[in-house]
Design a protein around this motif. Structure first.
Motif, mmCIF file in Angstrom:
data_model
loop_
_atom_site.group_PDB
_atom_site.id
_atom_site.type_symbol
_atom_site.label_atom_id
_atom_site.label_comp_id
_atom_site.label_asym_id
_atom_site.label_seq_id
_atom_site.Cartn_x
_atom_site.Cartn_y
_atom_site.Cartn_z
ATOM 1 N N ALA A 97 9.733 -3.526 -2.207
ATOM 2 C CA ALA A 97 9.322 -3.119 -0.871
ATOM 3 C C ALA A 97 7.853 -3.465 -0.659
ATOM 4 O O ALA A 97 7.090 -3.536 -1.629
ATOM 5 N N ALA A 98 7.466 -3.651 0.588
ATOM 6 C CA ALA A 98 6.089 -4.032 0.901
ATOM 7 C C ALA A 98 5.644 -3.401 2.211
ATOM 8 O O ALA A 98 6.462 -3.027 3.068
ATOM 9 N N LYS A 99 4.332 -3.300 2.353
ATOM 10 C CA LYS A 99 3.748 -2.824 3.601
ATOM 11 C C LYS A 99 2.271 -3.175 3.604
ATOM 12 O O LYS A 99 1.722 -3.625 2.597
ATOM 13 N N PHE A 100 1.630 -2.942 4.714
ATOM 14 C CA PHE A 100 0.176 -3.016 4.799
ATOM 15 C C PHE A 100 -0.362 -1.601 4.684
ATOM 16 O O PHE A 100 0.212 -0.670 5.231
ATOM 17 N N TYR A 108 7.304 2.438 3.086
ATOM 18 C CA TYR A 108 7.336 0.987 3.022
ATOM 19 C C TYR A 108 8.207 0.424 4.131
ATOM 20 O O TYR A 108 9.224 1.006 4.497
ATOM 21 N N VAL A 109 7.764 -0.696 4.658
ATOM 22 C CA VAL A 109 8.366 -1.251 5.872
ATOM 23 C C VAL A 109 9.322 -2.403 5.569
ATOM 24 O O VAL A 109 10.393 -2.501 6.160
ATOM 25 N N TYR A 110 8.925 -3.256 4.667
ATOM 26 C CA TYR A 110 9.710 -4.453 4.364
ATOM 27 C C TYR A 110 10.469 -4.237 3.045
ATOM 28 O O TYR A 110 9.908 -3.734 2.079
ATOM 29 N N TRP A 111 11.737 -4.655 3.046
ATOM 30 C CA TRP A 111 12.597 -4.415 1.888
ATOM 31 C C TRP A 111 13.379 -5.661 1.524
ATOM 32 O O TRP A 111 13.809 -6.422 2.396
ATOM 33 N N GLY A 112 13.564 -5.849 0.213
ATOM 34 C CA GLY A 112 14.440 -6.909 -0.254
ATOM 35 C C GLY A 112 15.884 -6.432 -0.279
ATOM 36 O O GLY A 112 16.174 -5.278 0.045
#
Length: 121
Positions: A97-100, A108-112
């Protein structure tokens, strides 16, 4: 937009090691912070570890400290989760997962799509 692709999962025996990889697309990789989560069958998704803008800033769930290591290489747009001495209870789908922003605060906003890790006894 940020896209995350995990790899490296598989079937291993207890005591083995695995290293999961997460490759992020986009030109903002160095500005992102990342985390690994996992979800075992029939259980809720749980936090595993997170890393800030460089590998010097990391955080782990207490139960996995010492066995799992999170790291990143901004030149390769890649985040890793090294898992040692794996146990059957580590069996789960692992998500990147990723975020700013701040890496320790969740949300977290973005997920694989996840990668399956199965540990046999």
């Amino acid at each position: 937009q940020v896209q995350l692709v995990e790899s490296g999962g598989g079937l291993v025996q207890a005591g083995a090691s695995l290293t999961l990889s997460c490759v992020a697309t986009g030109r903002t990789f160095s500005s992102l912070v990342f985390a690994w989560y996992r979800q075992a069958p029939g259980k809720e998704r749980e936090y595993v570890a997170a890393v800030g803008w460089d590998s010097g800033s990391t955080d782990y769930v207490d139960s996995l400290k010492g066995r799992f290591t999170i790291s990143r290489d901004n030149s390769k747009n890649t985040v890793w989760l090294q898992m040692n001495n794996l146990k059957p209870e580590d069996t789960a789908v692992y998500f990147c997962a990723a975020k700013f922003g701040e890496f320790r605060t969740g949300n977290y906003v973005y997920w694989g799509q996840g990668t399956q890790v199965t540990v046999s006894s």
